[in-house]
Design an enzyme around this catalytic site. Structure first.
Site, mmCIF file in Angstrom:
data_model
loop_
_atom_site.group_PDB
_atom_site.id
_atom_site.type_symbol
_atom_site.label_atom_id
_atom_site.label_comp_id
_atom_site.label_asym_id
_atom_site.label_seq_id
_atom_site.Cartn_x
_atom_site.Cartn_y
_atom_site.Cartn_z
ATOM 1 N N ASP A 66 0.834 -1.205 0.000
ATOM 2 C CA ASP A 66 0.000 0.000 0.000
ATOM 3 C C ASP A 66 0.867 1.254 0.000
ATOM 4 O O ASP A 66 0.621 2.187 -0.748
ATOM 5 C CB ASP A 66 -0.904 0.015 1.236
ATOM 6 C CG ASP A 66 -1.876 -1.150 1.234
ATOM 7 O OD1 ASP A 66 -2.254 -1.599 0.139
ATOM 8 O OD2 ASP A 66 -2.237 -1.621 2.325
ATOM 9 N N HIS A 91 2.624 17.868 2.303
ATOM 10 C CA HIS A 91 2.483 16.794 1.310
ATOM 11 C C HIS A 91 2.763 15.427 1.937
ATOM 12 O O HIS A 91 3.557 15.314 2.864
ATOM 13 C CB HIS A 91 3.446 17.032 0.136
ATOM 14 C CG HIS A 91 2.901 17.984 -0.893
ATOM 15 N ND1 HIS A 91 3.713 18.752 -1.693
ATOM 16 C CD2 HIS A 91 1.631 18.290 -1.259
ATOM 17 C CE1 HIS A 91 2.970 19.489 -2.505
ATOM 18 N NE2 HIS A 91 1.703 19.230 -2.254
ATOM 19 N N ASP A 93 4.546 13.004 1.008
ATOM 20 C CA ASP A 93 5.939 12.544 1.028
ATOM 21 C C ASP A 93 6.773 13.284 2.073
ATOM 22 O O ASP A 93 7.980 13.044 2.194
ATOM 23 C CB ASP A 93 6.584 12.621 -0.365
ATOM 24 C CG ASP A 93 6.620 14.030 -0.928
ATOM 25 O OD1 ASP A 93 5.734 14.839 -0.582
ATOM 26 O OD2 ASP A 93 7.525 14.336 -1.729
ATOM 27 N N HIS A 94 6.106 14.164 2.838
ATOM 28 C CA HIS A 94 6.810 14.858 3.926
ATOM 29 C C HIS A 94 6.169 14.633 5.289
ATOM 30 O O HIS A 94 6.863 14.694 6.300
ATOM 31 C CB HIS A 94 6.924 16.357 3.615
ATOM 32 C CG HIS A 94 7.863 16.626 2.491
ATOM 33 N ND1 HIS A 94 9.164 17.036 2.678
ATOM 34 C CD2 HIS A 94 7.713 16.468 1.147
ATOM 35 C CE1 HIS A 94 9.769 17.144 1.495
ATOM 36 N NE2 HIS A 94 8.908 16.808 0.551
ATOM 37 N N ASP A 182 10.948 21.716 -0.479
ATOM 38 C CA ASP A 182 10.440 21.668 -1.852
ATOM 39 C C ASP A 182 10.138 23.093 -2.286
ATOM 40 O O ASP A 182 9.554 23.862 -1.521
ATOM 41 C CB ASP A 182 9.133 20.877 -1.914
ATOM 42 C CG ASP A 182 9.318 19.393 -1.624
ATOM 43 O OD1 ASP A 182 10.359 19.018 -1.070
ATOM 44 O OD2 ASP A 182 8.399 18.620 -1.949
ATOM 45 N N ASP A 214 16.290 21.292 -3.453
ATOM 46 C CA ASP A 214 15.327 20.422 -4.154
ATOM 47 C C ASP A 214 15.799 20.106 -5.582
ATOM 48 O O ASP A 214 15.882 20.992 -6.420
ATOM 49 C CB ASP A 214 13.988 21.176 -4.172
ATOM 50 C CG ASP A 214 12.881 20.465 -4.936
ATOM 51 O OD1 ASP A 214 13.119 19.412 -5.541
ATOM 52 O OD2 ASP A 214 11.742 20.993 -4.907
ATOM 53 N N HIS A 386 7.866 22.151 -8.558
ATOM 54 C CA HIS A 386 9.308 22.165 -8.312
ATOM 55 C C HIS A 386 10.017 23.017 -9.363
ATOM 56 O O HIS A 386 9.708 22.942 -10.554
ATOM 57 C CB HIS A 386 9.868 20.740 -8.330
ATOM 58 C CG HIS A 386 9.247 19.862 -7.291
ATOM 59 N ND1 HIS A 386 9.756 19.772 -6.015
ATOM 60 C CD2 HIS A 386 8.147 19.083 -7.321
ATOM 61 C CE1 HIS A 386 8.996 18.939 -5.301
ATOM 62 N NE2 HIS A 386 8.009 18.504 -6.070
#
Lengths: 564, 564
Positions: A66, A91, A93-94, A182, A214, A386
């Site tokens: 998952d 986000h 991913d953070h 980012d 980044d 980005h």
């Protein structure tokens, strides 16, 4: 339990380095050499400060997984040193890994922006983690925070694809670290709040020992498109739509969704939000004042009475996720809404690498239904969050770091970012391409990888966290390629063999009989020779393996079982 | 057995339509609504002519499948009508299915260009198909061929990414059909041989009833880059390389590889060809005169004595295929060659949709090794073989067809091609978006789908052709997501249960014991109540299913077995 003070007013001078620990250690535990599951630790002496705690999504070989969270062995082993945590933005991913990570570590102050904290609170409560179990402290831009005795943090605004996105300047006994977080450098941000380039320039003048920046778009030339251009393109497309409009984007694109709500209002369309994550983000963002709907949202039932050109749906599914609203619309499995000729669908997004096939499938189904479909690159209805090469270069030029650590990228992005830095008027003295788990030792005249700590992926599947390893994944890959064949030999009273297979070949009694015969011969011979059970099992395995390979050219996973 | 005459000289007028069969049927059996496995049939009266016979590669859900060929039930059922076959060019998606298809159908003449036939012969011989079993007839451009009594075919040159690429004009009793085949309009083709636009223009003046045209790049604006520009970019990149150069491209890119051989000669580099398909294509192309190496190829051992800047490897692996030369170089598993800093790798290719992840992995590994890597879009070292919107428009403008069938594309490409046609000064009177299996009925005033015939995919896996169906693939998908759990209950003398799993969770004795206990309870209860064996098995299945879902949140494939 460790506590630290939040002091947003003073930029207290860092203490001078103790003679025993002249170095700062920068230890990425995720997000270095990859895009996803960002987390890293700074250690100075016996104090650790942590940044972010993200998750990653599986690639196609990580079957059935998952999501992926970073290994935190290092933090667990040094838990007593952790003095505080800072978050750059909201986000997945953070912050998506934090519900798994925070409960496994001591309660320390966690600092972050308003929306970041709002999203984290929502997430923690979904996991049943009580407010009292964490110590979340909201900060504003340019707020300063002291963590432990050695880490002084100043949050600085950087534009990105979510509000309240921050980089920070970390002042330590060995010198100043600038971490961009980012970012892109949007000169026309939706909320009018620019990246804090003046503060970066000032830091550059004061002296930046290390820049961590980044690398996501380090291979893209020029500048990334401004969100204002995306808005213009979206407004033009929507204005040209005669019927209902269905728009999908990332649910976390709060500014873009705000712009879309404004457009809908101007164009006299009422908005329906569809999909769990879209509703969740809208709710958190609205509650905290990051989103203001000019008109109240309606439900899909409520817009039933309106004319087609008075309706705009904002829905999930920009990545072709099978259970998302857009996928269900495309495949005709949505319970309440059916697309029809005259409708328009706008994908205000690009497929994240790995999702191209799923998104393509959805787009083709939409065409087959006969709706009008708008998506990049022919319609400029999306831009990355980005920065591209010119933006990365601008930050490097302003910060003028002595050392440089390209972060948030795969090796190709890190290395191109490093090369870009070398082309600038005042290149960094040294650049390191680090990996997760590297211990980067930083001092006034020192910048090198001095060792490693454990780092890597923990797989989350269903309710299990970490109970799936690469061995289990390898089994899944093998079974997915050739299927599985289970042979059960029952020895008494008369030896016989049962065959069951899945994913091997279409039901084929003839082949089953042949395999059964081959297996039984091996078993009978073993019994005649009074072999041990394990040896009989191995003989059966070998005989069937050879036979199946010869007859079918395949190597299914074989499972031999003996019932004595 | 049917024979027909090859008459390359006369453009014999077609007979007038018989009153019984006033229509031509155009029947795509592959390549319509998809990119891959191109094949279609024309039927007029009791005669059928077939075009191409390609294969497709599996998408990520078609797990373990080697390749896909089209269903040919329609051709098998009407085998006696097949009068001949024509081939447009030698790419796998046009001839790769023929070794499977031709042996299943009557021997009829197969017409195609020199390289096309050379590649087909090679392919057939690999499959052990003897020359005498097929009737291959080589044709040149502008050659005319009569197939049966109703099909008159004239081959016309179209530029593409392989030599000897042809479209054709088919003259039938109902009118003229122009099929472009795969094409781009390269104004600087490597061999100097332009697309035959004058012939298309003439056909347009004479009257084209139906145009069938390549939709692959119908979403791309402008024109596709010329191969000459690719050559210039490649020469510049190679000239800048100080060490060894490793270049990968599609093995069928005969012209590009010829250009690279010429560059190598000019830059005093000797060439090593590496990889099975690269060697095969080079051998066929050289034998037939389509490739001429200015210097003899060397082996990797032979260049050992040369300096690094005197060597250029042309190798397989442009799609990140795991066993290709480039992948083995990137992962350090090549038996003879090891990459090192100072080497350069050029990917003269783009990932085909579905291969992005594999190619990305290879590129990242190359960066990690420290070699210089060149690839699109930052280096213009590749161009598509398919025309973009301006080229598609040019062909439509010249041919001025009454009816239009966008082909060689997914629905998104077909529909955008159709829309493009509507924007032109003289749009077609009618355009159809057809699917595989549609019977498109064509007459002077008729153009519609009049029915369907069986069409679809036959999976090839190992030695098996067609023994894997969607049910088997579904099992593979399910096992890949959650693994498999096999429970064997032995009832006598004392009931007990054995558990084996693959791809489920990491070895976990505690969980195994719990599952065994749950299964055993169900079995014992069933025996006490003297249930039938099937019912005991179902009870065990249900009990374990519920338990596993509750404890792990997962649904592995469960296989319950009872040994009485």
């Amino acid at each position: 339990m460790t506590t630290t003070d939040l002091d947003p007013t003073t930029g207290a001078a860092a203490p001078s380095p103790s003679p025993e620990t002249p170095f700062l250690e920068v230890i990425p535990l995720g997000g270095m050499g990859e895009i996803g599951k960002n987390i890293f630790a700074y250690r100075y002496g016996d104090e650790i400060m942590v940044v972010d705690g993200g998750l990653a999504f599986p690639d196609s070989h990580q079957m059935g997984i998952d999501l992926i969270i970073p290994r935190i062995d290092y933090l667990q082993q040094n838990a007593h040193m952790i003095k505080g945590w800072i978050l750059t933005h909201g986000h997945e991913d953070h912050i998506g890994g934090l519900p798994y990570i925070l409960p496994r570590l001591p309660r320390v102050p966690v600092y972050g922006g308003g929306l970041t904290m709002g999203l984290l609170r929502e997430k923690l409560s979904e996991f049943g983690i009580k407010d009292s179990e964490t110590d979340l402290r909201e900060v504003g831009m340019n707020d300063k925070v002291q963590i432990g005795t050695h880490f002084h943090v100043e949050f600085i605004r950087m534009t990105h694809s979510i509000p309240d996105n921050a980089g920070y300047i970390l002042t330590t006994p060995v010198g100043r670290v600038l971490h961009t977080g980012d970012f892109k450098l949007d000169e026309h941000p939706s909320d009018g709040l620019l990246s804090d380039l003046p503060r970066i320039e000032q830091a550059g003048k004061d002296g930046v020992l290390l820049l961590i920046s980044d690398s996501t778009n380090a291979e893209r030339q020029g500048r990334t498109t401004s969100e204002a251009d995306v808005s213009r393109a979206l407004e033009e497309v929507i204005a040209g739509c005669k019927g209902r409009v269905f728009l999908t984007t990332f649910a976390s694109q709060v500014h873009r969704i705000q712009n879309i709500l404004n457009m809908a209002h101007r164009q006299s369309r009422r908005v329906v939000m569809e999909g769990r994550s879209m509703l969740k983000y809208a709710q958190v963002a609205s509650t905290l004042g990051y989103m203001t709907a000019p008109d109240p949202f309606l439900t899909s039932e409520e817009v039933g009475g309106l004319q087609d050109q008075q309706v705009l749906f904002v829905c999930t599914g920009s990545q072709g996720q099978p259970m998302s609203v857009l996928s269900r619309l495309a495949f005709g499995t949505h319970a309440k809404i059916a697309l029809r000729r005259g409708d328009s669908v706008i994908l205000s997004s690009n497929p994240i690498p790995g999702n191209e096939e799923a998104v393509n499938l959805v787009i083709n189904r939409l065409y087959e239904i006969g709706v009008d479909v708008y998506y990049p690159p022919n319609h400029k209805v999306h831009a990355s969050g980005h920065g591209s090469q010119e933006e990365l270069a601008q930050v490097l030029n302003l910060a003028r770091p002595k050392y440089f650590l390209p972060w948030h990228g795969e090796p190709r992005h890190q290395i191109n970012h490093a090369r870009l830095a070398q082309t600038l008027p005042r290149p960094p003295k040294r650049t390191l391409i680090a990996k997760n788990g590297d211990v980067v030792r930083l001092g006034p005249d020192e910048f090198k990888v001095s060792g490693t700590v454990p780092a890597g992926a923990v797989y989350v599947d269903g309710l299990g966290v970490g109970d799936i390893g690469d061995d289990v994944l390898l089994d899944r890959v093998n079974m997915s390629q050739e299927g599985i064949l289970i042979m059960t030999a029952v020895l008494h009273p008369v030896p016989h063999v049962e065959i069951v297979s899945r994913g091997f070949v279409r039901a084929n009694r003839e082949l089953d009989n042949q395999i059964r015969r081959v297996a039984l011969e091996a078993v009978e011979e073993g019994m005649r020779e009074k072999k041990r059970l394990e040896d009989i099992r191995d003989d059966m395995y070998g005989a069937v393996r050879r036979f199946v390979r010869k007859v079918t050219g395949r190597n299914p996973v074989l499972i031999p079982m003996i019932v004595d």
